[in-house]
Write an enzyme that holds these catalytic residues in place. Sequence first.
Site, PDB file in Angstrom:
ATOM      1  N   ASP A  51     -16.518  39.887  51.086  1.00 42.11           N
ATOM      2  CA  ASP A  51     -16.455  40.478  52.413  1.00 42.11           C
ATOM      3  C   ASP A  51     -15.254  39.864  53.121  1.00 42.11           C
ATOM      4  O   ASP A  51     -15.278  38.689  53.490  1.00 42.11           O
ATOM      5  CB  ASP A  51     -17.747  40.171  53.175  1.00 42.11           C
ATOM      6  CG  ASP A  51     -17.747  40.716  54.588  1.00 42.11           C
ATOM      7  OD1 ASP A  51     -16.750  41.359  54.989  1.00 42.11           O
ATOM      8  OD2 ASP A  51     -18.730  40.483  55.319  1.00 42.11           O
ATOM      9  N   ALA A  73      -9.814  48.094  52.722  1.00 43.29           N
ATOM     10  CA  ALA A  73      -9.535  48.740  54.002  1.00 43.29           C
ATOM     11  C   ALA A  73     -10.686  49.637  54.421  1.00 43.29           C
ATOM     12  O   ALA A  73     -11.401  50.182  53.577  1.00 43.29           O
ATOM     13  CB  ALA A  73      -8.246  49.572  53.923  1.00 43.29           C
ATOM     14  N   THR A  75     -11.027  53.044  55.651  1.00 42.60           N
ATOM     15  CA  THR A  75     -10.127  54.200  55.626  1.00 42.60           C
ATOM     16  C   THR A  75     -10.772  55.487  56.139  1.00 42.60           C
ATOM     17  O   THR A  75     -10.168  56.555  56.018  1.00 42.60           O
ATOM     18  CB  THR A  75      -9.616  54.436  54.195  1.00 42.60           C
ATOM     19  OG1 THR A  75     -10.729  54.640  53.320  1.00 42.60           O
ATOM     20  CG2 THR A  75      -8.783  53.259  53.706  1.00 42.60           C
ATOM     21  N   ASP A 115       1.245  54.720  57.049  1.00 37.88           N
ATOM     22  CA  ASP A 115       2.090  55.502  57.948  1.00 37.88           C
ATOM     23  C   ASP A 115       1.439  55.708  59.309  1.00 37.88           C
ATOM     24  O   ASP A 115       2.126  56.013  60.291  1.00 37.88           O
ATOM     25  CB  ASP A 115       2.394  56.864  57.317  1.00 37.88           C
ATOM     26  CG  ASP A 115       1.136  57.666  57.010  1.00 37.88           C
ATOM     27  OD1 ASP A 115       0.267  57.137  56.278  1.00 37.88           O
ATOM     28  OD2 ASP A 115       1.006  58.806  57.484  1.00 37.88           O
ATOM     29  N   TYR A 138      -7.813  54.195  63.706  1.00 38.72           N
ATOM     30  CA  TYR A 138      -7.451  53.664  62.386  1.00 38.72           C
ATOM     31  C   TYR A 138      -6.051  53.068  62.415  1.00 38.72           C
ATOM     32  O   TYR A 138      -5.821  51.949  61.935  1.00 38.72           O
ATOM     33  CB  TYR A 138      -7.542  54.790  61.359  1.00 38.72           C
ATOM     34  CG  TYR A 138      -6.954  54.448  60.012  1.00 38.72           C
ATOM     35  CD1 TYR A 138      -7.555  53.507  59.185  1.00 38.72           C
ATOM     36  CD2 TYR A 138      -5.792  55.077  59.560  1.00 38.72           C
ATOM     37  CE1 TYR A 138      -7.016  53.201  57.945  1.00 38.72           C
ATOM     38  CE2 TYR A 138      -5.253  54.780  58.325  1.00 38.72           C
ATOM     39  CZ  TYR A 138      -5.861  53.836  57.522  1.00 38.72           C
ATOM     40  OH  TYR A 138      -5.329  53.533  56.296  1.00 38.72           O
ATOM     41  N   LYS A 142      -4.902  49.085  61.713  1.00 37.64           N
ATOM     42  CA  LYS A 142      -3.974  48.717  60.651  1.00 37.64           C
ATOM     43  C   LYS A 142      -2.728  48.026  61.221  1.00 37.64           C
ATOM     44  O   LYS A 142      -2.198  47.085  60.622  1.00 37.64           O
ATOM     45  CB  LYS A 142      -3.580  49.946  59.832  1.00 37.64           C
ATOM     46  CG  LYS A 142      -4.711  50.525  58.993  1.00 37.64           C
ATOM     47  CD  LYS A 142      -5.230  49.541  57.949  1.00 37.64           C
ATOM     48  CE  LYS A 142      -4.277  49.373  56.798  1.00 37.64           C
ATOM     49  NZ  LYS A 142      -4.841  48.502  55.723  1.00 37.64           N
ATOM     50  N   TRP A 164      -0.364  59.087  51.892  1.00 41.19           N
ATOM     51  CA  TRP A 164      -0.676  60.260  51.069  1.00 41.19           C
ATOM     52  C   TRP A 164      -0.957  59.862  49.614  1.00 41.19           C
ATOM     53  O   TRP A 164      -0.416  60.435  48.675  1.00 41.19           O
ATOM     54  CB  TRP A 164       0.475  61.270  51.135  1.00 41.19           C
ATOM     55  CG  TRP A 164       0.660  61.951  52.458  1.00 41.19           C
ATOM     56  CD1 TRP A 164       0.361  61.455  53.697  1.00 41.19           C
ATOM     57  CD2 TRP A 164       1.217  63.257  52.690  1.00 41.19           C
ATOM     58  NE1 TRP A 164       0.701  62.361  54.672  1.00 41.19           N
ATOM     59  CE2 TRP A 164       1.225  63.474  54.099  1.00 41.19           C
ATOM     60  CE3 TRP A 164       1.716  64.243  51.844  1.00 41.19           C
ATOM     61  CZ2 TRP A 164       1.710  64.651  54.658  1.00 41.19           C
ATOM     62  CZ3 TRP A 164       2.205  65.420  52.420  1.00 41.19           C
ATOM     63  CH2 TRP A 164       2.192  65.619  53.806  1.00 41.19           C
TER      64      TRP A 164
END
Length: 299
Positions: A51, A73, A75, A115, A138, A142, A164
């Site tokens: 974790d 992550a 996501t 991105d 999100y 990040k 992507w």
Amino acid sequence: MTRASSSSADTPRSGGPTRVLIAGAGGMLGLDLQRALEGRGVTALDHADLDVADAAACLAAVEGHDAVINAAAYTRVDDAEGDEDAAYTVNATGAANLAVAAREAGARFVQLSTDYVFRGDATSPYPEDAPLDPISAYGRTKAAGERLARAEHPDGTLIVRTAWLYGAGGGNFARTMARLAASRPSVEVVADQLGQPTFTGDLAAQIVALLDADAPAGVYHGTNAGEVSWHGFAREIFRLVGAEPDAVHETDSSAFVRPAPRPAYSVLGHDRWREAGIAPMRPWLEALEDAARQGVLAV
């Protein structure tokens, strides 16, 4: 995911790591990282094993390694809009914990980013030093992970932004389109978002090359070269699986309203690779064709 460790049968380049910990090893990129590092001492941990929000657990897990790659992550981009704290715990606090652990172990630290740290309204590729300006929860988490990792381990942190992603190890746009090509007469795909489809096999190899070259700390953009819309990407997938590309019809983002805004322009520049003496990643279409030959698009 089991804790996997292998003896060093392949010798890395001078300065390259021989004991590598991968956090988030059960995901698409994590699986390809394990393949790219085959023959070295690798500890592959998924969430059940580690974790990343647990600072003490990170310190214990990283001890004895000379490189750490954080592919863990949160996501779920749309879910993050309603639960930013949960995303922050993994994407920011987790990144900071692993950076501290890497610093204490004397290890290099690779933090995967996205991105989504940019607004997405540019008209030319974002350079590595472009100001961060996320438009989603999100993206904010990040971006915070990038800042915290670099603050905790400034001399040893390598930020690798990607976008992507597709690969053999999980669900992704490319595999979804391949499945729809076999099951529907036509699909509608947005044509007003531009980006760089990126094969996780290529990205994993690029991260290993980055570590082996003992590249300077800082930001690198880990995407395949070129640019295309989601619509153009889907057409090529249809072609490669033997379906009719004209079955992919254009639409725009207004047809797919979702809780989290998506960057309209996700094209990243690659100058930092050349400065580090490493070739940037190959064009996205070349990578996609290679991935298809490897069976990545098989459904």
